[in-house]
Design an enzyme around this catalytic site. Structure first.
Site, PDB file in Angstrom:
ATOM      1  CG  ASN A   6      -0.190  -0.103   2.506  1.00  0.00           C
ATOM      2  OD1 ASN A   6       0.560   0.805   2.862  1.00  0.00           O
ATOM      3  ND2 ASN A   6      -0.348  -1.213   3.227  1.00  0.00           N
ATOM      4  CG  ASP A  19      -6.434  -5.403   6.061  1.00  0.00           C
ATOM      5  OD1 ASP A  19      -5.991  -5.342   7.226  1.00  0.00           O
ATOM      6  OD2 ASP A  19      -6.971  -4.449   5.482  1.00  0.00           O
ATOM      7  CE  LYS A  59       9.079 -11.686 -14.081  1.00  0.00           C
ATOM      8  NZ  LYS A  59       9.940 -10.982 -15.026  1.00  0.00           N
ATOM      9  N   PRO A  64      -2.351 -11.946  10.148  1.00  0.00           N
ATOM     10  CG  PRO A  64      -0.300 -12.179  11.212  1.00  0.00           C
ATOM     11  CD  PRO A  64      -0.989 -12.397   9.889  1.00  0.00           C
ATOM     12  CB  ILE A  75       0.381  -6.725  14.463  1.00  0.00           C
ATOM     13  CG1 ILE A  75       0.876  -7.485  13.229  1.00  0.00           C
ATOM     14  CG2 ILE A  75       1.511  -6.535  15.481  1.00  0.00           C
ATOM     15  CD1 ILE A  75       1.860  -6.732  12.369  1.00  0.00           C
ATOM     16  CG  PHE A 122      -2.287   5.616  14.078  1.00  0.00           C
ATOM     17  CD1 PHE A 122      -1.572   5.279  15.206  1.00  0.00           C
ATOM     18  CD2 PHE A 122      -2.196   6.913  13.586  1.00  0.00           C
ATOM     19  CE1 PHE A 122      -0.782   6.216  15.852  1.00  0.00           C
ATOM     20  CE2 PHE A 122      -1.411   7.860  14.220  1.00  0.00           C
ATOM     21  CZ  PHE A 122      -0.701   7.514  15.354  1.00  0.00           C
ATOM     22  CE  LYS A 151     -10.720   0.020  11.673  1.00  0.00           C
ATOM     23  NZ  LYS A 151     -10.202   0.487  10.412  1.00  0.00           N
TER      24      LYS A 151
END
Ligand code: C5P
Length: 401
Positions: free
Chosen positions: A210, A279, A289, A305, A307, A323, A337
């Site tokens: 990301n 995620d 490859k 997982p 964390i 966060f 959350k």
């Protein structure tokens, strides 16, 4: 023992018989976690050798204002900025006179003018010199500027006199200096921070990831270390320099990040999960490859997982701070959350404004309510976040020495 984790002490030694006590003093500082750099006047070098101080502090001892080599390594203005405290011990009558008059005719007096750090002095001189009206006046002058004056102590003097003028003993001097930092709420705390993105391998050359830049985590790590915390930063791949005084552990995938976290969580006072952890990861990583011989392809993904939830599930557990980068209903989603992941505190913000940006605004969400942190540079926001974190840390009970 009081902690001086990460504190930078610039120890100025001037000419006096008490200079030999600086060897012990610098040991006390380094054992308490501080970094010590020593500046010696010419006269000080007659009483204790620079080599002794260099061996004890692990840093080159600085002596001359116009030292070309020393300036190339760390210029005197840089050194003045580096210090969290300038301590002059012993401070001779001559040094006191020169500094009271704002002289800048050697390295130490120049540093004193240039620094914005607190300045402490431990005067040491013959009792007659100490009582002299000139010295009293100089002392009043520097006290008026806010210098901390520790001592002198009374007793037998090397010259045979008895009276005030002995340098305060190293252990007491150390305690007085440590006291100057004792109000800092993060002093000596261990903060474990995750930051940056994770990369989930598809094959040996491709990955899922990301846009996280790591800037928020790095700003938090830098500000926490500057506030006296011991900081471990577990970082995904980012192109940022490691902040000063921060221990950085580089990881790639979410599973690596979880393992690195669990290895170091036991003595953490707070865990701050800033990382944008992927995620999902590919269920299988191919050994070779993948060829582009098909018109379309599908990659099977499995959940990574979580964390922060794993940390929150530990018993005992540190303060857990998360966060949430959301694109809509930032506060409501953030609160959901906080509760689902059983966090103590969560900073929610708008994902589209946050990723890769130097500025950010955030809402701090906890069981007690919400606090808005207005938009500002990530460093300033990090300081505000750390204040809110520090408020929630249990009061630490110092082990008896
Ligand atoms: O679920 P979401 O990713 O929005 O939650 C964000 C918070 O959870 C952040 O503090 C992030 O670092 C943490 N997190 C984690 N492990 C994951 C996913 C998120 O620690 N796998």
């Amino acid at each position: 023992m009081p902690t001086l984790t990460n504190k930078r002490i610039l120890l100025g030694i001037t000419g006096g018989i008490a200079a030999y006590k600086c060897a012990e003093l610098s040991r006390l500082f380094t054992r308490a976690g501080a970094e010590v750099r020593v500046v010696m006047t010419r006269a000080a070098q007659e009483f204790v050798t620079p080599l002794t101080m260099q061996a004890l502090t692990g840093n080159r001892v600085l002596m001359d204002l116009l030292d070309f080599e020393a300036e190339a390594a760390m210029g005197h203005i840089e050194l003045a900025r580096w210090a969290d405290l300038v301590l002059v011990a012993p401070a001779s009558a001559d040094f006191l006179a020169r500094t009271a008059h704002g002289r800048a005719d050697d390295l130490l007096s120049t540093l004193i003018l240039a620094t914005s750090a607190p300045i402490a002095i431990a005067p040491a001189m013959n009792q007659g010199m100490w009582s002299d009206p000139g010295t009293r006046q100089n002392l009043d002058e520097v006290r008026g500027r806010g210098y901390h004056v520790f001592g002198p102590a009374e007793g037998d003097q090397a010259c045979g006199d008895v009276g005030p003028g002995r340098m305060v003993e190293p252990a007491d001097l150390f305690a007085s200096c440590a006291e100057l930092f004792s109000g800092e709420p993060l002093a000596g705390r261990h903060l474990l921070i995750t930051g940056g993105p994770t990369r989930e391998a598809i094959d040996p050359v491709r990955f899922l990831s990301n846009h996280s830049s790591g800037k928020m985590a790095y700003a938090l790590a830098a500000e926490a270390a500057a506030a006296g915390a011991r900081v471990t930063l577990i970082s995904g791949p980012v192109s940022l320099p490691t902040p000063d005084r921060v221990t950085r552990i580089d990881v790639t995938s979410a599973e690596d990040m979880l393992a690195a976290t669990m290895e170091r969580i036991a003595d953490a006072d707070a865990f701050i999960g800033v990382a944008a952890v992927a995620d999902y990861r590919p269920a299988n990583q191919t050994a070779g490859k993948i060829k582009k011989d098909k018109a379309s392809m599908a990659i099977d993904l499995v959940r990574n997982p979580d964390i922060i939830s794993e940390v929150a599930g530990l018993n005992p557990r540190p303060l857990v701070v998360g966060f949430a980068a959301e694109t809509e209903d930032v506060t409501a989603n953030g609160r959901e959350k906080l509760e689902r992941k059983q966090l103590d505190l969560l900073f929610a913000n708008n994902a589209t404004e946050t990723f890769n940006s130097d500025e950010v605004a955030a809402t701090a969400i906890s069981a007690e309510g919400e606090v808005e942190i207005p938009r500002a540079r990530k460093e300033a926001v990090a300081r505000k976040m750390l204040e809110l974190i520090a408020e929630r840390l249990p009061v630490s009970v110092e082990a008896p020495a």
